[in-house]
Each structure stands twice: as C-alpha cells, then as structure tokens.
Design a protein around this motif. Sequence first.
Motif, short mmCIF file in Angstrom:
data_model
loop_
_atom_site.label_atom_id
_atom_site.label_comp_id
_atom_site.label_asym_id
_atom_site.label_seq_id
_atom_site.Cartn_x
_atom_site.Cartn_y
_atom_site.Cartn_z
N PRO A 79 -38.31 1.97 17.69
CA PRO A 79 -38.36 3.01 16.65
C PRO A 79 -39.66 3.79 16.74
N ASN A 80 -39.64 5.01 16.24
CA ASN A 80 -40.83 5.84 16.19
C ASN A 80 -41.74 5.35 15.08
N ALA A 81 -43.03 5.21 15.37
CA ALA A 81 -43.98 4.73 14.36
C ALA A 81 -44.24 5.74 13.27
N GLY A 82 -43.79 6.98 13.49
CA GLY A 82 -43.97 8.01 12.46
C GLY A 82 -45.42 8.30 12.20
N ASP A 83 -45.79 8.35 10.92
CA ASP A 83 -47.17 8.68 10.54
C ASP A 83 -48.04 7.44 10.36
N ALA A 84 -47.55 6.29 10.77
CA ALA A 84 -48.32 5.06 10.58
C ALA A 84 -49.62 5.11 11.37
N ASP A 85 -50.69 4.60 10.77
CA ASP A 85 -51.99 4.53 11.43
C ASP A 85 -52.03 3.26 12.29
N PRO B 162 -45.97 -1.68 6.72
CA PRO B 162 -45.19 -0.44 6.81
C PRO B 162 -45.59 0.35 8.06
N GLY B 163 -44.61 0.92 8.72
CA GLY B 163 -44.87 1.69 9.93
C GLY B 163 -44.99 0.84 11.17
N CYS B 164 -45.15 -0.47 11.00
CA CYS B 164 -45.29 -1.38 12.15
C CYS B 164 -44.09 -2.32 12.27
N GLY C 68 -40.97 -2.07 11.85
CA GLY C 68 -39.74 -1.63 12.50
C GLY C 68 -39.66 -2.09 13.94
N CYS C 69 -40.82 -2.09 14.63
CA CYS C 69 -40.86 -2.57 16.01
C CYS C 69 -41.17 -4.06 16.07
N HIS C 70 -42.27 -4.43 15.40
CA HIS C 70 -42.82 -5.76 15.61
C HIS C 70 -41.97 -6.88 15.03
N ALA C 71 -41.19 -6.60 14.00
CA ALA C 71 -40.34 -7.66 13.45
C ALA C 71 -39.26 -8.08 14.44
N ILE C 72 -38.94 -7.19 15.41
CA ILE C 72 -37.93 -7.50 16.43
C ILE C 72 -38.59 -7.91 17.74
N VAL C 73 -39.60 -7.16 18.16
CA VAL C 73 -40.20 -7.36 19.48
C VAL C 73 -41.09 -8.59 19.54
N ASP C 74 -41.92 -8.79 18.53
CA ASP C 74 -42.85 -9.92 18.56
C ASP C 74 -42.16 -11.28 18.67
#
Length: 754
Positions: A608-614, A626-628, A630-636
């Motif tokens: 997923p796109n991280a969008g405006d997440a820092d 938030p902003g992280c 979406g990727c890390h809950a699946i990939v990590d």
Amino acid sequence: MLRIQLRTFSKAFRRGVSILAIAALYACSGTTDISSESQSDTTSSTASSSSVAPVSSVTASSTPASFADADNDGVPDNGQDTCLGTASQDRLLVDAAGCSAFQRGKASYTQEACAACHGADGSGGTFPPINNHSCPKKNIDCGNITKLAAYIGPEMPSGGGCDDKNGSTCATDVATFMVRAFAPGGSSVDSDGDGVSDNLDQCVSPADAEVGPTGCPVGVNPLASIAPITPQMRLTQYEFLGTIKKAFGVTELKETTLPSDTQDASKIFWNNADDNSDDFASLIAAIGVISEGLAASLEGRCNWKANTRQCFNQHLSHPLKTLHRAESVPEADAKMIVKVMNDAFNAGAAQKLALIAAISTMLADERFIYKMENGQENTSDLTDNEFAVRLAYLLTDLPPNQEVLDNPYNVEAHTQNMLSSDEYHEVVWQFVAQMFNLPLEQPPQEVSLSIEPLMGDQCNTTPQCQAHFKDIGAQSYDCAGSASDSSVCLCDGDECNSKIPAGAAKINASAYEETRRFVRHVFSESNAPISALFSANYSFINAELAAHYGVPAPVNDWDKVVFPDSAQRRGILTHASYLIASGGHKRNKNTIFRGKVVFERLFCQKMPNAGDADITAPITDRAAAPGCKGCHAIVDPIGRIFDLYDDEGKIFPGGAIEQGEVLGDVDITGAYDTAPELALQIAQSKTVSDCFTKNLYRFALGRDPVVSDQQSFELMRDTVEGDQTFNELMSAFTASDSFRKIYVKSKQTSCPAP
C-alpha cells in the motif's frame, strides 16, 4: 503512439552520432547531414486494433490441440474460445471467438474507462452511478438495451468512440452488459453459479468452488480485465553488448558506460519494458567508444577508401544484417553506410575515423537499439521475423541465427537447441536473480573501505550519522548491539552497518556461487520440478559455506550436500545469498525487507501507499502506527519467519526470538516456526504458482498477463503446479498464444476530469 516516439528518439541518435563521429572526431563542420536518408523505406507502421478492441477479441489459433468445449457454445476451448464460461442463455449467440455480447460488453466496460468513471459495479466514481437501471441527469432509459446503446455510441467514453459503426458492436455490447449486470437489486446473472454476480466475477469457477469476493479461488489474484499493451523494449545492456559481439565476431569490446537499464512496471525485472529514456549523451558516447575499438580491428583488413563498397560487402554487411536481425541487408541501408564513409573521406578523414563514423551510424539505428515489433497487418500476430527475434532474445539474450530466421515457427526444435546453450543458463539466472533481488554478477571477494572504520558504537558519534539521523536520533541506529570488538562499523551517511569486511565479502562471493550452481542444476540441468527451487533439502557448497551453515564440509568444494534438518536450510529462501541480499539492516529491520520480497515477488501483492505518513518519525510499533500498519502488519510477520538468520544468513547463536506468520489473501496463511516449514508450503502453493507465472510474463514480455491471456496463462500455471521442469515451462511458453501476439494501445482507458 509509442512506436512513433521511439523512431523520433532514434533519429536523434543518428543525428547525434553523425555529429559526434564525423564532425567532432575530425572537425569537418560542413559534412552532409545524412539523418534524413537513414530512415529505411521498409519500416512498417504501427499495427492498428479494432474500434471495439474488447480484450476477448484475440485472433484464434489455426490449429487447436483439442476440441473440448466446456461451455457448450460451439467454439473449441483450446486455441479458439477466448471467452470461457459463456452463460447458458448466450450459447447460441457467440462470435467466432466464443464471446457473447454480454462478455464483450463486460470487457469493453473496463477497457473503455467506463469502470474508472462510474465504478466496476456501476455505483459511481468520478461520474454519477449508473446501476439499478437509473441514469441521473440523462433522459434515457438505462434498462433498455437499444435506447442505452443509442446514447453510448456518440457519447461514451467521453467524446464517443464506443459505437456500432463499421462492423463494431461496442455500444450494444456495453449496453447489454449494463442492463443485465446493473439490474435493480443487484445482478441477477451468475453464469458459473459460484455465488458471485457476473459484474463482479473475475474468474470462471465450478459451482462448488471456494471463492473470494472476486469469484476467484482463495489466494489467486484474477487477471486484469484490460486490454494488453506490448511495450517496445530497448535492448538491455547485456543484449546490446552481446549483439554487437555476435555481429562483429569478437569476444571483447572496448569498455564504456551504457545508459542504465530500467525496470518493468512491476519494478522487479530490468528489461527496459517501462523505458522512456532520453539519455542521448551517454548512449552516443558509448557508441563512439565501442565503434573506435571495432574500427581499430577492421582498419587494416581492406583498402576502405579505394574500395568502399567492396569493403562494406566483405566486412560490414554481415554485422549490419545481424544488428538489424534481418535475413538480408536492404540496398538502401548498404548505400547509406557507404555514403557515410565517402562523406568522411571527402572531408579528409583517415580510414579509422571513416570506419568509426560508419559503425557508429550502424549502432545508432533503432532497428538495433530496440526490439522493433509492429505485427502483421490487420492482426495481433507477430511477423515471422519478429517472432524469431523475440524467441532468440528470450532464450539466449542474442539475435537469432540464420536457421531461426529462415524457419521461425519450428519452435520446438529451436527452443530445444537454445535450452542447451550457455546463454540460456545465463538467462535463467537473470530471471531468478531479479525475481529474488539477488546480485546478477559475482560480488568481489575483498572490500576496500571508502571511509575509516570505527569500532563498536563509535559509529553513532560520526558527523555523517548524526547529520542524517538528526531528526530521529542516531541511537536508533546504534551499532553497539550488533558489533563486536573484532568487527568494524561503517557509517556511509545513509546507515550504520556492522560488518567484517574481508569475511563478509568472501561469504558473499561463495553464497553467490552456491545459488548460481543450485539454480542451474534445478532449472537447467536436472529433471527437478520447479517447486524444488523452494523445497530442495540440498545445495552445492564449499568448505567456507559449510562452516557458515554449521554442516560438515563436502569432500570437494561445490559438491552436492544434503542438509540435515538441524541446519535449517531448504531451498533458495534459506540460501545465504538471499538472506544477505535482503539483509544488512540489522535484525529488527531485516524482517521488513525479507517479508517484502515474499509478499511482492512470490505472492504478487502490492505494498500500500504510505500516503502522507512521516516515515522518518520514531515509532514504538510500526505494525500499529497510522500510515505504517497497512504494510507492516502484513509484511513484518512474514519477515519474522526468517528471524533465525543474521545479516549474512548465518544462524543466530541464541536461535529465533520471534515467530512469524503469513496473513492476507493467500492459500498458505498461518503461523510458522521455521523458514524451511514455510518453504515446503510455498512449493505447493497455488498463490505462488500463480505469481511465478505472472513473473514469467513480466520477465519475457514486459507486461502482466490479462484476461485475453487466460488460456495461455492457465496452461503455464498448470505447468508450474504440475511438478514439471522449468525447461518444460519455457518450451510451453514459447509455443503459447500469448508469446506470439503483439498488442498496441489505441483507445482511451482512463477517466477524464468531470
């Protein structure tokens, strides 16, 4: 059109080369501009597609291998029926390709940007909803096929184009789809009886199949319902240099720097499929350097000034034919090269400089730089020459020999000859190495440090790290936790890495060699199934790797070694080469990179796109932030399955400290204690077989497979799943309908501003 742009690009190459080779090299400012004469009269125009261009309207194979007709529509499945699963009420109303108006309309609805504007289910998007037989703001009856088609023709997509003129049925087809699929209360059509309405169903499935919300088997991603687009690919660096060597009969070329290769749209394969390079300067410079070396070897073989045409015939005609991948050299091309040399001689150039000008002009031709494909007139089939070129470059990275050019469709014989070549082994390695993000060439066995190494956690105090990480604190990259007194900590301004340079480099080189030998054995030299890439409990190692892996050394370096279960080694995902390539970030962060490779390249899932997440902000839990998340809950969790292995792929003395898990829309979800356990499941996974096949399309054709490839794609996927060899897969692929086709873009496929 793409191909017109490329020809303009290459014309600029010629002009630049003429200036470079003729003017700059020997300062003849008045030299005749030959670029207008260098465009061959034989260049064919871009193949056009039909006005409707539904994804199902693929030219049928002339010799179907079987007459099975699963949907009973009178069109054989194998090679002719491109719309499988026709609904019972439509079986008497299909076209020669086995497609009903509803199926053609469904394809066109997606292809013509209707779905992008109004939503896949008609519920609205950038433009208003059009479902439930309601068309707000339009005084038309959206429940009547005839009236709806009359509106669609001149108006849709924005500005018209999907009409019923000149033999097209686009408007009626789309109207038929809309009236049936967007009926009030939802679609009443479920052709395959899997419980998913046709307007959302992206796969033909048995009625009792376990399917997901798209109507496809769980863990299998449906092929996109869009028109395929064949990219016009520039030769890769390897192909560029190999073709020149073959053309001129040399084994070495003068060293130079070529324009970088670019990745395809998947960002996995470096095949220039998504290439929009305008790097004129570096290509022209490289051509000049290579031409100078070739000219030096040819200069003394002929009296070029006195017998220019005769010398061309003897020494440049065959190279030019090979560069163009042609059966012969057109007279216009021969005259052009001779003219370049004569112009140079008339300007006072010596033989070598005139040869540089001629060879530079030959190498700046788009027929050499690009794999030119336009297709046969009025069809989507490659020409005989284009097919021969595509076949040879896929299997050898080299242009076709005369036998292949003379009889390109003797596919089985040509393929078998190429599969036994050394060049094919290199192609196989490129496919695997790029798929798993491994180095293409052997790493150096020694490393020279560009900065002074520091011991332990002193790295944190360097200006480079403090400046780069000032916003998040250098302590986030503390080397003290992983560096011992005998290791050095390298801070390059990007990240602090703890390494033992000599030892790490030596293991890198050995790890590379192990995986190359393993891949060649599994995919090229043995009868091992494709799944053995993941499941094999053996490899080919030397004494150094044996110590690294904690197993007895082989009698001879690079002998086959069967690993005991305690070694925790099974397949390529536990090779040191893979673990090093996706490591080097310390234990916690390695989980991201190792999980990402599996997620994107074996499951074909998109991050997923991280969008405006820092992404530079300090966090305590990246899987929840938030902003992280979406990727890390699946990939990590996937990456944690490899927690046992350190940066160099060696087992941590204390063992794994975390358990991993596979989540998401795949068919091998669940918790895993070890990487070998995951490897065995990957070897049997339909999700991975599906993705592996998609990656072959990306590598070979520079594009993802789409619904019009369904039949060829399923044949390839069945080969991957069926314990067949990689050579058998490549043989089937080169004989497939997908491999013989070319598709060009001619219609609007995106939604305009409202």
